[in-house]
Design a protein around this motif. Structure first.
Motif, PDB file in Angstrom:
ATOM      1  N   THR A  27     -21.223 -20.107  39.757  1.00 58.40           N
ATOM      2  CA  THR A  27     -22.149 -19.213  40.460  1.00 58.40           C
ATOM      3  C   THR A  27     -21.970 -17.768  40.029  1.00 58.40           C
ATOM      4  O   THR A  27     -22.695 -16.894  40.489  1.00 58.40           O
ATOM      5  N   THR A  28     -21.027 -17.511  39.140  1.00 55.97           N
ATOM      6  CA  THR A  28     -20.774 -16.155  38.649  1.00 55.97           C
ATOM      7  C   THR A  28     -21.988 -15.686  37.854  1.00 55.97           C
ATOM      8  O   THR A  28     -22.433 -16.372  36.935  1.00 55.97           O
ATOM      9  N   PRO A  29     -22.527 -14.508  38.200  1.00 54.58           N
ATOM     10  CA  PRO A  29     -23.715 -14.014  37.493  1.00 54.58           C
ATOM     11  C   PRO A  29     -23.440 -13.810  36.004  1.00 54.58           C
ATOM     12  O   PRO A  29     -22.312 -13.514  35.588  1.00 54.58           O
ATOM     13  N   LEU A  30     -24.485 -13.939  35.195  1.00 51.57           N
ATOM     14  CA  LEU A  30     -24.377 -13.804  33.751  1.00 51.57           C
ATOM     15  C   LEU A  30     -23.828 -12.445  33.343  1.00 51.57           C
ATOM     16  O   LEU A  30     -23.016 -12.349  32.419  1.00 51.57           O
ATOM     17  N   ASP A  31     -24.216 -11.371  34.057  1.00 52.58           N
ATOM     18  CA  ASP A  31     -23.719 -10.051  33.665  1.00 52.58           C
ATOM     19  C   ASP A  31     -22.206  -9.954  33.829  1.00 52.58           C
ATOM     20  O   ASP A  31     -21.518  -9.345  33.015  1.00 52.58           O
ATOM     21  N   ARG A  32     -21.652 -10.570  34.856  1.00 55.30           N
ATOM     22  CA  ARG A  32     -20.195 -10.572  35.035  1.00 55.30           C
ATOM     23  C   ARG A  32     -19.518 -11.392  33.942  1.00 55.30           C
ATOM     24  O   ARG A  32     -18.470 -11.023  33.427  1.00 55.30           O
ATOM     25  N   GLU A  67     -15.163 -11.672  41.322  1.00 55.54           N
ATOM     26  CA  GLU A  67     -15.702 -12.673  42.239  1.00 55.54           C
ATOM     27  C   GLU A  67     -15.109 -13.997  41.771  1.00 55.54           C
ATOM     28  O   GLU A  67     -15.664 -14.669  40.916  1.00 55.54           O
ATOM     29  N   HIS A  68     -13.961 -14.340  42.331  1.00 47.56           N
ATOM     30  CA  HIS A  68     -13.161 -15.457  41.839  1.00 47.56           C
ATOM     31  C   HIS A  68     -13.938 -16.769  41.775  1.00 47.56           C
ATOM     32  O   HIS A  68     -14.718 -17.088  42.659  1.00 47.56           O
ATOM     33  N   HIS A  69     -13.683 -17.493  40.710  1.00 46.45           N
ATOM     34  CA  HIS A  69     -14.140 -18.874  40.570  1.00 46.45           C
ATOM     35  C   HIS A  69     -12.871 -19.704  40.429  1.00 46.45           C
ATOM     36  O   HIS A  69     -12.231 -19.717  39.373  1.00 46.45           O
TER      37      HIS A  69
END
Length: 97
Positions: A27-32, A67-69
């Motif tokens: 779910t981590t956004p592409l920019d991150r 934003e941890h995964h």
């Protein structure tokens, strides 16, 4: 030399895959994801003081705002079970060693 490919062809799977290496949805956004990739490339290839400072600053920023995964790791021999962030590599131990 003119490069006619686009960024998707050079991006690497971790940027474009919908799932992490364990098959869990990312779910981590592409920019991150791009920022983490840039940090890694600069850290490996940054040769001068300006690039090293930029790599340090970017790494610090990304760690502070991660934003941890989380990925789960089962106990193995002398390593207790734990979770580890796919991006910043922070570890949280789930049991005592």
């Amino acid at each position: 030399m003119t490069d006619t490919s686009n960024w998707r062809e050079r991006a690497g799977r971790i940027l474009l895959d919908p799932a992490d290496p364990d098959g869990e949805p990312l779910t981590t956004p592409l920019d991150r994801r791009w920022l983490w990739r840039i940090e890694q490339v600069i850290a490996i290839n940054g040769g001068n003081d300006t690039m090293r400072q930029l790599a340090f600053d970017l790494k610090q920023y990304l760690n502070e705002t991660c934003e941890h995964h989380w990925r789960l790791y089962a106990r193995e021999k002398d390593i207790p079970s734990h979770t580890q962030c796919l991006w910043c590599c922070t570890v949280e131990w789930l049991e005592q060693s």
